[in-house]
Motif scaffolding. Structure first.
Motif, PDB file in Angstrom:
ATOM      1  N   GLY A  41       8.046  -0.773   2.189  1.00 27.95           N
ATOM      2  CA  GLY A  41       7.377  -1.405   0.973  1.00 27.95           C
ATOM      3  C   GLY A  41       7.145  -0.650  -0.199  1.00 27.95           C
ATOM      4  N   VAL A  42       6.904   0.344  -0.006  1.00 26.29           N
ATOM      5  CA  VAL A  42       6.595   1.376  -1.044  1.00 26.29           C
ATOM      6  C   VAL A  42       7.693   1.705  -1.954  1.00 26.29           C
ATOM      7  N   SER A  43       8.917   1.714  -1.331  1.00 23.72           N
ATOM      8  CA  SER A  43      10.213   2.220  -1.821  1.00 23.72           C
ATOM      9  C   SER A  43      10.528   0.621  -2.630  1.00 23.72           C
ATOM     10  N   LEU A  44      10.447  -0.411  -2.040  1.00 16.48           N
ATOM     11  CA  LEU A  44      10.739  -1.759  -2.613  1.00 16.48           C
ATOM     12  C   LEU A  44       9.852  -1.635  -4.091  1.00 16.48           C
ATOM     13  N   ALA A  45       8.631  -1.358  -3.937  1.00 17.41           N
ATOM     14  CA  ALA A  45       7.638  -1.374  -5.239  1.00 17.41           C
ATOM     15  C   ALA A  45       8.221  -0.217  -6.228  1.00 17.41           C
ATOM     16  N   MET A  46       8.573   0.791  -5.799  1.00 16.90           N
ATOM     17  CA  MET A  46       9.039   1.711  -6.773  1.00 16.90           C
ATOM     18  C   MET A  46      10.274   1.165  -7.340  1.00 16.90           C
ATOM     19  N   MET A  47      11.249   0.397  -6.796  1.00 18.52           N
ATOM     20  CA  MET A  47      12.411  -0.041  -7.555  1.00 18.52           C
ATOM     21  C   MET A  47      11.818  -1.094  -8.426  1.00 18.52           C
ATOM     22  N   VAL A  48      10.947  -1.903  -8.177  1.00 17.78           N
ATOM     23  CA  VAL A  48      10.370  -3.054  -9.151  1.00 17.78           C
ATOM     24  C   VAL A  48       9.777  -2.309 -10.242  1.00 17.78           C
ATOM     25  N   THR A  71       2.293 -13.425  -4.854  1.00 17.89           N
ATOM     26  CA  THR A  71       2.731 -12.162  -5.219  1.00 17.89           C
ATOM     27  C   THR A  71       4.087 -11.806  -4.896  1.00 17.89           C
ATOM     28  N   LEU A  72       4.540 -10.594  -5.098  1.00 13.28           N
ATOM     29  CA  LEU A  72       6.028 -10.375  -4.539  1.00 13.28           C
ATOM     30  C   LEU A  72       5.817 -10.113  -3.076  1.00 13.28           C
ATOM     31  N   GLY A  73       4.885  -9.088  -2.571  1.00 14.12           N
ATOM     32  CA  GLY A  73       4.736  -8.843  -1.222  1.00 14.12           C
ATOM     33  C   GLY A  73       4.424 -10.003  -0.391  1.00 14.12           C
ATOM     34  N   VAL A 105       5.825  -4.856   5.297  1.00 11.34           N
ATOM     35  CA  VAL A 105       6.479  -4.619   4.228  1.00 11.34           C
ATOM     36  C   VAL A 105       5.859  -5.127   3.086  1.00 11.34           C
ATOM     37  N   GLY A 106       5.622  -6.427   3.287  1.00  7.48           N
ATOM     38  CA  GLY A 106       5.087  -6.917   1.999  1.00  7.48           C
ATOM     39  C   GLY A 106       3.735  -6.647   1.498  1.00  7.48           C
ATOM     40  N   LEU A 107       3.071  -6.239   2.658  1.00  8.01           N
ATOM     41  CA  LEU A 107       1.557  -5.685   2.337  1.00  8.01           C
ATOM     42  C   LEU A 107       1.695  -4.439   1.595  1.00  8.01           C
ATOM     43  N   SER A 108       2.423  -3.475   2.305  1.00  7.36           N
ATOM     44  CA  SER A 108       2.316  -2.163   1.566  1.00  7.36           C
ATOM     45  C   SER A 108       3.140  -2.173   0.188  1.00  7.36           C
ATOM     46  N   ALA A 109       4.145  -3.210  -0.229  1.00  8.56           N
ATOM     47  CA  ALA A 109       4.782  -3.433  -1.429  1.00  8.56           C
ATOM     48  C   ALA A 109       3.541  -3.877  -2.281  1.00  8.56           C
ATOM     49  N   ASP A 110       2.803  -4.784  -1.841  1.00  3.24           N
ATOM     50  CA  ASP A 110       1.591  -5.246  -3.153  1.00  3.24           C
ATOM     51  C   ASP A 110       0.591  -4.090  -3.139  1.00  3.24           C
ATOM     52  N   ALA A 111       0.500  -3.431  -2.172  1.00  8.21           N
ATOM     53  CA  ALA A 111      -0.679  -2.348  -2.465  1.00  8.21           C
ATOM     54  C   ALA A 111      -0.230  -1.337  -3.438  1.00  8.21           C
ATOM     55  N   THR A 112       1.163  -0.858  -3.344  1.00  8.90           N
ATOM     56  CA  THR A 112       1.820   0.057  -4.016  1.00  8.90           C
ATOM     57  C   THR A 112       2.170  -0.467  -5.511  1.00  8.90           C
ATOM     58  N   LEU A 113       2.374  -1.771  -5.701  1.00  6.98           N
ATOM     59  CA  LEU A 113       2.484  -2.259  -7.083  1.00  6.98           C
ATOM     60  C   LEU A 113       1.157  -2.436  -7.775  1.00  6.98           C
ATOM     61  N   ALA A 114       0.002  -2.464  -6.829  1.00 12.40           N
ATOM     62  CA  ALA A 114      -1.319  -2.200  -7.417  1.00 12.40           C
ATOM     63  C   ALA A 114      -1.595  -1.201  -8.049  1.00 12.40           C
ATOM     64  N   LEU A 115      -1.007   0.004  -7.562  1.00 12.18           N
ATOM     65  CA  LEU A 115      -1.505   1.307  -7.797  1.00 12.18           C
ATOM     66  C   LEU A 115      -0.359   1.818  -8.734  1.00 12.18           C
ATOM     67  N   LEU A 116       0.701   1.512  -8.794  1.00 13.26           N
ATOM     68  CA  LEU A 116       1.872   2.181  -9.635  1.00 13.26           C
ATOM     69  C   LEU A 116       2.208   1.332 -10.771  1.00 13.26           C
ATOM     70  N   ALA A 117       1.922   2.035 -11.900  1.00 17.16           N
ATOM     71  CA  ALA A 117       2.426   1.169 -13.135  1.00 17.16           C
ATOM     72  C   ALA A 117       3.834   1.522 -13.718  1.00 17.16           C
TER      73      ALA A 117
END
Length: 220
Positions: A41-48, A71-73, A105-117
């Motif tokens: 999920g973190v890597s997904l958010a990084m690509m986003v 949300t995406l997640g 995967v979805g939960l960690s993606a959303d959490a990372t998107l909330a922290l990563l600009a």
């Protein structure tokens, strides 16, 4: 069915849910499963946040959320369970990792998107894309190597291949082309990162899998 991991004596075993739990080494396997799914999920958010293109299924997810207030997640979780419904006629059996995959995967993606600009400039965006793709390859090897079953989308691929008699490569290509086209029709994010992911994720996961596969007792 047992899939031999190249360059290693360890194997990926196709175990039922109870067998997965009885296989032992849970102190190693469960944390590895969770780390792999969270990293996915973190890597997904990084690509986003890199904004240079997403993995094929995420092109579809990103298009879907343009029309539905989720949300995406949340879209990842939703379609994980939609895909699991397709397992029923294919007679695929989910494992513990399958269900955890659908949620984590979805939960960690959303959490990372909330922290990563989203960064400014090409260099940090390219870095996010590359680290995201490599991290996704490692995440895949970790959660698969934990021996708790396939993810929802992986199981759809293997189930269709078994039922149709087509090769895994052909089924995977067909599925990914389908979801990319649907994603584009919905306005999803396609870019060079999608091509990079498609070319790199298989070799990366295959290279890392022998190191991440947990050897199970011979009695299984």
């Amino acid at each position: 069915m047992s899939l031999t991991v190249s360059a290693s004596r360890r194997q990926l075993s196709d175990l039922g849910p109870l067998e997965q739990l009885r296989a032992g080494r849970l102190a190693r396997r469960l944390p590895q499963l969770v780390i792999g799914l969270v990293l996915y999920g973190v890597s997904l958010a990084m690509m986003v946040r890199g904004a240079l293109g997403l993995a094929p299924w995420d092109v579809f997810h990103s298009g879907f959320i343009r029309h539905v207030p989720v949300t995406l997640g949340q879209a990842v979780v939703l379609f994980s369970f939609v895909v699991l419904l397709l397992w029923i006629p294919l007679r695929e059996v989910p494992g513990l990792g399958t269900i955890m995959n659908a949620f984590l995967v979805g939960l960690s993606a959303d959490a990372t998107l909330a922290l990563l600009a989203e960064p400014e400039g090409w260099a940090p965006r390219i870095a996010l894309l590359v680290v995201g793709v490599v991290g996704n390859g490692l995440a895949t090897a970790l959660y698969m190597g934990a021996q708790f079953g396939r993810g929802p989308r992986d199981g759809l691929m293997t189930g269709l291949a078994r039922r149709t008699g087509l090769s895994l490569r052909l089924v995977r290509t067909g599925l990914e082309v389908t979801v990319v086209v649907l994603g584009l029709l919905l306005g999803g994010a396609l870019g060079l990162g999608t091509v990079l992911y498609a070319l790199a994720i298989g070799p990366l996961a295959q290279a890392m899998l022998p190191w991440c596969t947990v050897e199970l007792p011979d009695r299984l």
